[in-house]
Design a protein around this motif. Structure first.
Motif, short mmCIF file in Angstrom:
data_model
loop_
_atom_site.label_atom_id
_atom_site.label_comp_id
_atom_site.label_asym_id
_atom_site.label_seq_id
_atom_site.Cartn_x
_atom_site.Cartn_y
_atom_site.Cartn_z
N TRP A 122 0.83 -1.21 0.00
CA TRP A 122 0.00 0.00 0.00
C TRP A 122 0.87 1.25 0.00
O TRP A 122 0.55 2.24 -0.66
N PHE A 123 1.97 1.23 0.76
CA PHE A 123 2.85 2.39 0.82
C PHE A 123 3.52 2.61 -0.54
O PHE A 123 3.65 3.76 -0.99
N MET A 124 3.93 1.55 -1.20
CA MET A 124 4.54 1.69 -2.52
C MET A 124 3.52 2.22 -3.53
O MET A 124 3.85 3.03 -4.39
N LYS A 125 2.28 1.78 -3.40
CA LYS A 125 1.21 2.29 -4.26
C LYS A 125 0.98 3.78 -3.99
O LYS A 125 0.77 4.57 -4.90
N TYR A 126 1.03 4.15 -2.71
CA TYR A 126 0.88 5.55 -2.32
C TYR A 126 1.98 6.42 -2.93
O TYR A 126 1.74 7.54 -3.36
N LEU A 127 3.20 5.89 -2.99
CA LEU A 127 4.33 6.65 -3.54
C LEU A 127 4.29 6.75 -5.06
O LEU A 127 5.07 7.49 -5.64
N SER A 128 3.42 5.98 -5.71
CA SER A 128 3.28 6.01 -7.17
C SER A 128 1.87 6.47 -7.53
O SER A 128 1.05 5.67 -7.98
N PRO A 129 1.59 7.75 -7.36
CA PRO A 129 0.21 8.22 -7.58
C PRO A 129 -0.16 8.23 -9.07
O PRO A 129 0.72 8.22 -9.94
N PRO A 130 -1.45 8.24 -9.35
CA PRO A 130 -1.88 8.37 -10.74
C PRO A 130 -1.50 9.74 -11.30
O PRO A 130 -1.20 10.67 -10.55
N ALA A 131 -1.55 9.86 -12.60
CA ALA A 131 -1.19 11.11 -13.27
C ALA A 131 -2.04 12.26 -12.72
O ALA A 131 -3.24 12.13 -12.52
N GLY A 132 -1.38 13.38 -12.46
CA GLY A 132 -2.08 14.56 -11.98
C GLY A 132 -2.31 14.60 -10.48
O GLY A 132 -2.94 15.50 -9.97
N GLN A 133 -1.82 13.60 -9.76
CA GLN A 133 -2.01 13.53 -8.31
C GLN A 133 -0.64 13.53 -7.61
O GLN A 133 0.36 13.13 -8.19
N SER A 134 -0.62 13.95 -6.36
CA SER A 134 0.59 13.93 -5.53
C SER A 134 0.25 13.25 -4.21
O SER A 134 -0.84 13.42 -3.68
N PRO A 135 1.21 12.49 -3.65
CA PRO A 135 0.96 11.89 -2.34
C PRO A 135 0.80 12.99 -1.29
O PRO A 135 1.57 13.94 -1.26
N MET A 136 -0.21 12.86 -0.44
CA MET A 136 -0.46 13.86 0.59
C MET A 136 -0.13 13.32 1.97
O MET A 136 0.65 13.91 2.70
N VAL A 137 -0.77 12.20 2.34
CA VAL A 137 -0.53 11.64 3.66
C VAL A 137 -0.81 10.14 3.63
O VAL A 137 -1.73 9.68 2.95
N PHE A 138 0.01 9.38 4.34
CA PHE A 138 -0.18 7.94 4.49
C PHE A 138 -0.37 7.70 5.98
O PHE A 138 0.45 8.10 6.79
N MET A 139 -1.48 7.04 6.33
CA MET A 139 -1.82 6.83 7.74
C MET A 139 -1.85 5.34 8.05
O MET A 139 -2.14 4.52 7.19
N VAL A 140 -1.56 5.03 9.32
CA VAL A 140 -1.51 3.65 9.78
C VAL A 140 -2.23 3.54 11.11
O VAL A 140 -2.07 4.39 11.99
N ALA A 141 -3.01 2.48 11.25
CA ALA A 141 -3.57 2.11 12.55
C ALA A 141 -2.72 0.94 13.05
O ALA A 141 -2.48 -0.02 12.31
N ALA A 142 -2.24 1.04 14.26
CA ALA A 142 -1.35 0.01 14.81
C ALA A 142 -1.94 -0.58 16.08
O ALA A 142 -2.67 0.08 16.81
N GLU A 143 -1.59 -1.83 16.30
CA GLU A 143 -2.00 -2.53 17.52
C GLU A 143 -0.82 -3.38 17.97
O GLU A 143 -0.33 -4.22 17.21
N ASP A 144 -0.36 -3.16 19.17
CA ASP A 144 0.78 -3.89 19.74
C ASP A 144 2.02 -3.79 18.85
O ASP A 144 2.74 -4.77 18.65
N GLY A 145 2.27 -2.61 18.27
CA GLY A 145 3.46 -2.39 17.48
C GLY A 145 3.40 -2.92 16.06
O GLY A 145 4.38 -2.88 15.33
N ARG A 146 2.24 -3.41 15.63
CA ARG A 146 2.05 -3.94 14.28
C ARG A 146 0.97 -3.13 13.57
O ARG A 146 -0.05 -2.82 14.16
N ALA A 147 1.22 -2.85 12.32
CA ALA A 147 0.22 -2.15 11.51
C ALA A 147 -0.93 -3.09 11.23
O ALA A 147 -0.73 -4.25 10.84
N ILE A 148 -2.15 -2.61 11.46
CA ILE A 148 -3.34 -3.43 11.16
C ILE A 148 -4.18 -2.80 10.05
O ILE A 148 -5.06 -3.45 9.50
N TRP A 149 -3.91 -1.53 9.71
CA TRP A 149 -4.69 -0.85 8.69
C TRP A 149 -3.88 0.27 8.08
O TRP A 149 -3.17 0.99 8.80
#
Length: 129
Positions: free
Chosen positions: A39-66
């Motif tokens: 998902w992060f790699m997809k975020y860093l490769s936006p579609p034409a005309g778009q720029s990455p703005m923010v990538f958010m993560v929900a974590a539980e016990d030190g692991r990303a869950i969302w």
């Protein structure tokens, strides 16, 4: 004497707020699963005309869950309403995880810079390059 004490107090309060950490930026150790990295790699490769703005993560016990991200129109990114963004991320995570409530999302990256505070990451594009 009273003026000096008052001046010192005002300066201390001013600088303590100036260096306060952003409560929306994630902190601590975080382990990303393969799906989150994809998902992060997809975020860093936006579609034409778009720029990455923010990538958010929900974590539980030190692991990303969302993972959740936003794009903005290239050249016209505006300030992000962090409260609304974290609420949208948390709501989408709670819809997916129906049995979990009160999920919190935090900012992992702004634009193309990882800002997650883990005492290693400098959160500056020049320093972390």
């Amino acid at each position: 004497m009273k003026i000096k004490i008052l001046l010192v107090l005002i300066i201390t309060l001013f600088f303590s707020n100036a260096f306060a950490k952003d409560k929306y930026v994630g902190r601590g150790e975080l382990i990303l699963e393969d799906v989150d990295i994809d998902w992060f790699m997809k975020y860093l490769s936006p579609p034409a005309g778009q720029s990455p703005m923010v990538f958010m993560v929900a974590a539980e016990d030190g692991r990303a869950i969302w993972s959740f991200y936003y794009y903005c129109p290239e050249g016209s990114c505006k300030d992000l309403n962090k409260l609304e963004a974290t609420k949208m991320c948390a709501n989408s995570a709670e819809k997916y995880y129906k049995d979990k409530k009160d999920i919190e999302c935090f900012i992992f990256a702004k634009e193309r810079v990882v800002v997650w505070d883990n005492d290693i990451n400098p959160a500056h594009w020049k320093k972390s390059a």
